[in-house]
Design a protein around this motif. Structure first.
Motif: not given
Length: 121
Positions: A91-104, A106-112
């Motif tokens: 479950e901890d690993a899933q949370r970390i992966l979910e956070d990583s996915k959300q960060n990615l 977010n990067i896409l939304e920044l359109d950088i």
């Protein structure tokens, strides 16, 4: 059944099955001897090895599995505690992966991203 049949059904190399025997992962109750002293395996070995494979996939070590299999290795309460700890780790690993996915995302939304290079406008 012969070791080659077990290996094919459970999709494990023969060498791995022999290693499991040597390590005590396969209890004697699953191994029979014919009149020529060749090993024969009971049908129940298939389910046993399937459980072993699943335990390895989720991160248990060979020694963890050996302790859980051994009649004197661990109590049911200890086994339950260890399995619940492993669930918590997953479950901890899933949370970390979910956070990583959300960060990615977010990067896409920044359109950088652009042809000039990452982060350049």
């Amino acid at each position: 059944m012969k070791i080659s049949e077990v290996a094919k059904i459970i999709d494990l190399p023969i060498s791995t099955i022999r290693y499991y025997e040597k390590m005590g992962i396969i209890p004697d109750e699953y191994i029979l001897r014919d009149q020529n002293s060749y090993r024969k395996y009971t049908l129940e070995i298939i389910n046993h090895l399937d459980v072993v494979k699943k335990c390895l996939v989720v991160g248990f070590t060979i020694n963890d599995i050996k302790s859980m299999i051994s009649k004197n290795g661990m109590s049911k309460d200890e086994q339950t505690r260890i399995i619940k700890e492993k669930i918590s780790e997953v479950e901890d690993a899933q949370r970390i992966l979910e956070d990583s996915k959300q960060n990615l995302y977010n990067i896409l939304e920044l359109d950088i991203t652009c042809e000039s290079g990452f982060g350049k406008h």
